[in-house]
Write an enzyme that holds these catalytic residues in place. Sequence first.
Site, mmCIF file in Angstrom:
data_model
loop_
_atom_site.group_PDB
_atom_site.id
_atom_site.type_symbol
_atom_site.label_atom_id
_atom_site.label_comp_id
_atom_site.label_asym_id
_atom_site.label_seq_id
_atom_site.Cartn_x
_atom_site.Cartn_y
_atom_site.Cartn_z
ATOM 1 N N ALA A 115 3.497 2.840 -11.302
ATOM 2 C CA ALA A 115 2.575 2.856 -12.348
ATOM 3 C C ALA A 115 1.381 3.995 -12.449
ATOM 4 O O ALA A 115 1.340 4.773 -11.382
ATOM 5 C CB ALA A 115 1.712 1.506 -12.179
ATOM 6 N N GLU B 255 2.935 -0.732 -3.290
ATOM 7 C CA GLU B 255 1.833 -1.148 -4.008
ATOM 8 C C GLU B 255 0.739 -1.845 -2.791
ATOM 9 O O GLU B 255 -0.660 -1.651 -2.807
ATOM 10 C CB GLU B 255 1.993 -2.378 -4.744
ATOM 11 N N GLY C 6 6.554 0.145 -9.754
ATOM 12 C CA GLY C 6 7.186 0.024 -11.332
ATOM 13 C C GLY C 6 8.486 0.794 -11.576
ATOM 14 O O GLY C 6 8.966 -0.100 -12.266
#
Length: 697
Positions: free
Chosen positions: A89, A158, A135
């Site tokens: 992301a 993440e 992502g």
Amino acid sequence: MDRVMDVLGDRVLELGPKPLANGPYRHFRLTRDADGIAWLLFDREGAGANTLASELIEELDAVLAALESQRPAGLVIRSAKKSGFIAGADVNEFRGVTDPQPVATAIGRAHAVIDRLAGLRLPTVAVIHGFCLGGGLEVALACQVRIAIDGARFGFPEVMLGLHPGLGGTARFTRLVNPTEAMRLMLTGKTIDARKAKSLGLVDAVTQERHVRPAVKDAVFGHLKPARPALLNRVLNSSPVRGLLAPRMRAEAEKAAPSEHYPAPSALIALWEKHGGDKAAMLAAEQASFAQLMVTPTAQNLIRVFFLREQMKRVAASGSAIGHVHVIGAGAMGGDIAAWCASQGLRVTLSDMKPEPIAGAIKRAADLYGKIMRKPAEIRDALDRLVPDLDGFGAGQADLIIEAVPEQLELKQKLYAGIEPKMKAGAILATNTSSIPLQDLRAGLHRPERLVGLHFFNPVSRLQLVEVVSHDASDPQILRQVLAFVGAIDRLPLPVKSSPGFLVNRALTPYMLEAMLMLDEKIDKRTIDAAAEKFGMPVGPVELADQVGLDICLAVGDMLRATFGDLLPEAPAWLRDKVASGDLGRKTGRGFYVWKDGKADKTSGSPPTAPPTEEMIDRLILPMSNVCVACLREGIVDHADGVDGAMIFGTGYAPFRGGPLNYARSRGPENVVAALRALAAKFGGRFTPDAGWDSFK
């Protein structure tokens, strides 16, 4: 010749038919080949790597809508960037978020786009090279077939940002591969290579770039069968088994990262434990959980740390001209600096007065390379670049000489007198001193502008910080070259002005010396270490003193006290006795703790009766923030972000706190000053708040 062409061919990405110069999309290119297969290329405008920003996801939605109406024979998704598939992301969109509702709304929209990709009624193939993270991996998981180019890397980092996957990864990953493996990778943030991904069933084929077209054709027309989730996966995802496995996962995660400080692992385990058997429910619950984590102080501080790292990387200018490094002193630091430089592609000569330390350094280097390199050829090449140099011939050929001999001013000055005449034109002389001001070291040099400080931290292979120390006669061009060198060896530079202890040692010394005074007060060493660990430090001050070496702690403490007087506690007499008797910590097997196989034995003796108190935590932690404010005020470091980054990447200072100055800011400077004053009234002037607090924001 064919072999040469094959190698060259692997460097050029197979991107399907040449797209039109002016396509309808900003971040994507869409073409169709002679077989009717659509090729969709991710190519984020104005960026060196693909990241999933909201505008890019919106455009992907429009592309998918077009594909639904065009109905090609199949769809290939790949990146047009040399750097890799998708690096995750766009973290910029996560900064400063305080309300989970807009996050949940945005994530819901993104989920709908990824679900649309997963629901396409045509064969979909992700072709993945380089990094496929976060992502990006979630986009790949929404495709029916995944083809990896040899050398690709996969992972969900993440957790490093205080989050868990948020674009359907928690549900799709745990269904596709063995959920215990999937959870382990998501909980640790570790990456795996293409071969490991194939063995897990994450990718269906591993190939070379030159074989992409036939592999795509096989995948679209049914000749390459995608991996099917094993029956075991369904069993492990069943409710009774999840109920058995989740508590074990929770216990392991708690040991690595306490949920009090790092809530993401616990939230991920709860998500799988509750919904692992129901994909739709898990996809929905993932969105709410992700939005709640995003607004936690931990996530926002870890996101801040991500940007601190990026800032420090930018300080390291590109284009290093240093190809040969000569290291003098093959002890623990010098040997490990040499090994690290060789691992990063540089030619390194390593000299010492005796052959034994050099041999020990080469052995440690071989052990390190075995851990950080995957291919035997890489290990061999790195060891070939690390050259034993007992006679010191490399000093006359090196672009950079790094001195790492013991912390004695006269010894270093004598060494420089012998080395300086041998240095080639333009070569740089660097010292790894951790405490001696460069103003003292440069005395007697004919070209003092060529001397810089390059202060690495132990262990060199794990701690990313290098303090780049300047003095009042430093050549700015040489400093730029050294900053570029630090970047080239994949370390993070912090420019600091020369002053006793620079930044990190000056801030860490009161942390360790305060622990000595607490021992003097008969507080149990394990309670003292537990106080620091409760705050979030990776290791307590007593254990850290053992790791650094009690002789070094004492020498640095004495040197700093000579400059800063009663702002630092005086080392107790029994610490001097301990050093005199040879109990120096880990390196001698005994210090405050007994050390076995490189670890402190904390099990012997009766357990401490009293838990750590908030006052103990403040006594250890607040002096660090106080010194950091002083270094800012004195101009040792130019800005607060650099201070916080240095303390995190050089000492492991609790990352979820965002650094000692960010901690003071979030706690409130007035509160910190009041706490310091209260400690000064009770324990003495070493806790006096620095004048810099008056202007600190």
